[in-house]
Design a protein around this motif. Structure first.
Motif, PDB file in Angstrom:
ATOM      1  N   LYS A  88       0.832  -1.216   0.023  1.00 50.83           N
ATOM      2  CA  LYS A  88      -0.034   0.079  -0.086  1.00 50.83           C
ATOM      3  C   LYS A  88       1.010   1.397  -0.131  1.00 50.83           C
ATOM      4  O   LYS A  88       0.505   2.254   0.864  1.00 50.83           O
ATOM      5  CB  LYS A  88      -0.759   0.016   1.178  1.00 50.83           C
ATOM      6  CG  LYS A  88      -1.633  -1.197   1.463  1.00 50.83           C
ATOM      7  CD  LYS A  88      -2.047  -2.105   0.196  1.00 50.83           C
ATOM      8  CE  LYS A  88      -3.238  -1.495  -0.632  1.00 50.83           C
ATOM      9  NZ  LYS A  88      -3.330  -2.371  -1.586  1.00 50.83           N
ATOM     10  N   THR A 122       2.653   0.627  -5.122  1.00 53.22           N
ATOM     11  CA  THR A 122       3.069  -0.508  -5.905  1.00 53.22           C
ATOM     12  C   THR A 122       2.217  -0.556  -7.374  1.00 53.22           C
ATOM     13  O   THR A 122       2.933  -0.557  -8.472  1.00 53.22           O
ATOM     14  CB  THR A 122       2.621  -1.797  -5.233  1.00 53.22           C
ATOM     15  OG1 THR A 122       3.009  -1.606  -3.981  1.00 53.22           O
ATOM     16  CG2 THR A 122       3.725  -2.759  -6.054  1.00 53.22           C
ATOM     17  N   THR A 123       0.893  -0.164  -7.166  1.00 54.75           N
ATOM     18  CA  THR A 123       0.204  -0.390  -8.482  1.00 54.75           C
ATOM     19  C   THR A 123       0.573   0.829  -9.196  1.00 54.75           C
ATOM     20  O   THR A 123       0.665   0.563 -10.617  1.00 54.75           O
ATOM     21  CB  THR A 123      -1.164  -0.121  -7.985  1.00 54.75           C
ATOM     22  OG1 THR A 123      -1.591  -0.998  -6.776  1.00 54.75           O
ATOM     23  CG2 THR A 123      -2.299  -0.622  -9.370  1.00 54.75           C
ATOM     24  N   SER A 151      -4.377   3.050   4.128  1.00 57.04           N
ATOM     25  CA  SER A 151      -4.531   2.420   2.952  1.00 57.04           C
ATOM     26  C   SER A 151      -4.735   0.918   3.030  1.00 57.04           C
ATOM     27  O   SER A 151      -5.602   0.254   2.444  1.00 57.04           O
ATOM     28  CB  SER A 151      -3.456   2.730   1.797  1.00 57.04           C
ATOM     29  OG  SER A 151      -3.668   2.269   0.800  1.00 57.04           O
ATOM     30  N   LYS A 193      -7.989   7.030  -3.132  1.00 61.34           N
ATOM     31  CA  LYS A 193      -7.758   8.439  -2.893  1.00 61.34           C
ATOM     32  C   LYS A 193      -6.626   8.881  -3.775  1.00 61.34           C
ATOM     33  O   LYS A 193      -6.553   9.746  -4.656  1.00 61.34           O
ATOM     34  CB  LYS A 193      -7.855   9.193  -1.942  1.00 61.34           C
ATOM     35  CG  LYS A 193      -9.173   9.317  -1.209  1.00 61.34           C
ATOM     36  CD  LYS A 193      -9.208  10.219   0.062  1.00 61.34           C
ATOM     37  CE  LYS A 193     -10.556  10.429   0.765  1.00 61.34           C
ATOM     38  NZ  LYS A 193     -10.298  10.821   1.914  1.00 61.34           N
ATOM     39  N   GLY A 194      -5.371   8.377  -3.364  1.00 57.62           N
ATOM     40  CA  GLY A 194      -4.145   8.509  -3.809  1.00 57.62           C
ATOM     41  C   GLY A 194      -3.378   9.720  -3.615  1.00 57.62           C
ATOM     42  O   GLY A 194      -3.121  10.553  -4.290  1.00 57.62           O
TER      43      GLY A 194
HETATM   44  P1  A3P Z   1      -4.853   5.115  -0.852  1.00 56.09           P
HETATM   45  O1  A3P Z   1      -5.348   3.981  -0.372  1.00 56.09           O
HETATM   46  O2  A3P Z   1      -4.174   6.083   0.352  1.00 56.09           O
HETATM   47  O3  A3P Z   1      -5.635   5.992  -1.831  1.00 56.09           O
HETATM   48  P2  A3P Z   1      -0.431  -0.171  -3.665  1.00 56.09           P
HETATM   49  O4  A3P Z   1      -0.495   0.003  -5.067  1.00 56.09           O
HETATM   50  O5  A3P Z   1       0.835  -0.312  -3.061  1.00 56.09           O
HETATM   51  O6  A3P Z   1      -1.367  -1.228  -3.072  1.00 56.09           O
HETATM   52  O7  A3P Z   1      -0.960   0.878  -3.006  1.00 56.09           O
HETATM   53  C1  A3P Z   1      -2.205   1.717  -2.912  1.00 56.09           C
HETATM   54  C2  A3P Z   1      -2.477   3.039  -2.753  1.00 56.09           C
HETATM   55  O8  A3P Z   1      -1.856   3.475  -3.966  1.00 56.09           O
HETATM   56  C3  A3P Z   1      -3.648   3.554  -2.734  1.00 56.09           C
HETATM   57  O9  A3P Z   1      -3.549   4.586  -1.696  1.00 56.09           O
HETATM   58  C4  A3P Z   1      -4.152   4.047  -4.125  1.00 56.09           C
HETATM   59  O10 A3P Z   1      -5.184   4.720  -4.022  1.00 56.09           O
HETATM   60  C5  A3P Z   1      -2.841   4.506  -4.679  1.00 56.09           C
HETATM   61  N1  A3P Z   1      -2.917   4.361  -6.096  1.00 56.09           N
HETATM   62  C6  A3P Z   1      -3.041   3.337  -6.842  1.00 56.09           C
HETATM   63  N2  A3P Z   1      -2.873   3.708  -8.164  1.00 56.09           N
HETATM   64  C7  A3P Z   1      -2.494   4.940  -7.875  1.00 56.09           C
HETATM   65  C8  A3P Z   1      -2.139   5.999  -9.398  1.00 56.09           C
HETATM   66  N3  A3P Z   1      -2.362   5.877 -10.455  1.00 56.09           N
HETATM   67  N4  A3P Z   1      -1.639   7.112  -8.867  1.00 56.09           N
HETATM   68  C9  A3P Z   1      -1.553   7.590  -7.504  1.00 56.09           C
HETATM   69  N5  A3P Z   1      -1.885   6.563  -6.570  1.00 56.09           N
HETATM   70  C10 A3P Z   1      -2.348   5.436  -6.643  1.00 56.09           C
END
Ligand code: A3P
Length: 318
Positions: free
Chosen positions: A59, A62-63, A157, A285-286
């Motif tokens: 969280k 990574t995505t 997150s 939310k990001g």
């Molecule tokens: P929030 O839950 O604070 O919104 P991971 O990818 O490591 O699982 O982390 C997930 C977090 O990255 C989430 O944060 C998600 O909304 C955010 N996230 C996913 N895609 C994103 C993107 N394209 N740009 C910015 N943040 C992103």
């Protein structure tokens, strides 16, 4: 490394959802990863010198990192303006596989190893494993891009993700409270925790090794194009002056933006990743500092104190 027969001897944590965790080599990792994923990564996966490994504490962005790295590394075949770009249809997790979770979930580890072997170089792979548990050759020579995030935001997150995605993972998280998640996080008892130790290991590696790039999620939010340029240069595919002129870095950032990615068909409604996880749970939310809309000031203080304690003497600050 613990063998499956030793696993039952390792300290167990079942309160942190969605996975039962065991403490191994100073970290709390999903039991199933320790039983199957980690041994297979060590024994069956053959690292290459030009592998690009995207590493993170869960969280932490990574995505996003997967989307940016894929769009950057594959831009010759898939220009970001392409209407048929894989990131306009698919979820980034299906384009850049997690090593240890892949092997954990694989029905046939040999087939997965052969599939990874068949991927063209440079391969893009991902992991939540701590630096100290990476296969030696990968840690020593592969290119590792690490993304770090402020602990309170990573925690919130993770908690929201668990509640949203737990059904698709066969877990009931209805009564899993944020307070409980905070207490577990502060004790380091969360997936790949303690978070601060995970971060510090990669940060220290980035100071002493040229093959580790340390990025911060908050800095990526502030300056996505600048961060992307740094990452592309590190991955060995810097943007040319012509690409800069044509706005390719900006187009990649736009393609990978949260707004665009959360509206991709595969990630809307009840879409699932190849691992069966509810895809829209990866996009929320990001933003930075959203923790304060969920945690009480007292919870925030608990985390700050735990992190401060954990970081003492490391020289690292969030
Ligand atoms: P929030 O839950 O604070 O919104 P991971 O990818 O490591 O699982 O982390 C997930 C977090 O990255 C989430 O944060 C998600 O909304 C955010 N996230 C996913 N895609 C994103 C993107 N394209 N740009 C910015 N943040 C992103």
């Amino acid at each position: 490394m613990a063998s499956p027969s030793e696993l039952p001897e390792l300290p167990l944590e079942t309160r942190c959802l969605p996975f039962a965790l065991r403490q191994y080599a100073g970290f709390w990792l999903p039991e199933a990863v320790l039983a199957r994923g980690l041994p297979a990564v060590r024994d069956r996966f053959a690292p290459r010198l030009d592998d690009v490994l995207l590493a993170s504490f869960p969280k932490s962005g990574t995505t996003w990192l997967k989307a940016l790295a894929f769009a950057t590394a594959r831009r010759a075949v898939h220009p970001p303006s392409d209407h048929d770009h894989p990131l306009r249809h698919g979820n980034p997790h299906d384009l850049v596989p997690f090593l240890e979770f892949g092997f954990t979930l694989a029905y046939d580890a040999d087939a997965l190893a052969a599939g990874l072997e068949a991927l063209p170089s440079p391969r893009l792979l991902a992991t939540h494993l701590p630096f100290s548990l990476l296969p030696g050759r990968l840690a020593a020579a592969g290119r590792i891009v690490y993304v770090c995030r402020h602990p309170k935001d990573a925690l919130v997150s993770a908690w929201t993700f668990t509640r949203k995605a737990s059904g698709s993972m066969g877990v009931d998280a209805e009564s899993y409270s944020l307070r409980e998640a905070v207490e577990l996080f502060c004790a380091g008892r969360c997936v790949a925790g303690p978070q601060w130790r995970h971060v510090v290991e990669y940060w220290e590696a980035s100071l002493s090794r040229r093959n580790v790039l340390f990025l911060r999620y908050e800095e990526m939010l502030r300056d996505p194009v600048g961060s992307l340029r740094t990452m592309a240069g590190f991955m060995g595919c810097a943007f040319s002056p012509g690409e800069e002129e044509r706005g390719v870095p900006q187009a990649i950032v736009e393609l990978c933006s949260l707004e665009k990615q959360k509206n991709v068909e595969a990630s809307r409604d009840d879409g699932r990743t190849a691992d069966g996880i509810k895809a829209d749970a990866y996009f929320r939310k990001g933003v930075a500092a959203d923790w304060s809309s969920h945690m009480t000031p007292e919870m925030g203080k608990m985390v700050d104190e735990a992190v401060e304690d954990g970081l003492r003497g490391s020289g690292f600050t969030f």
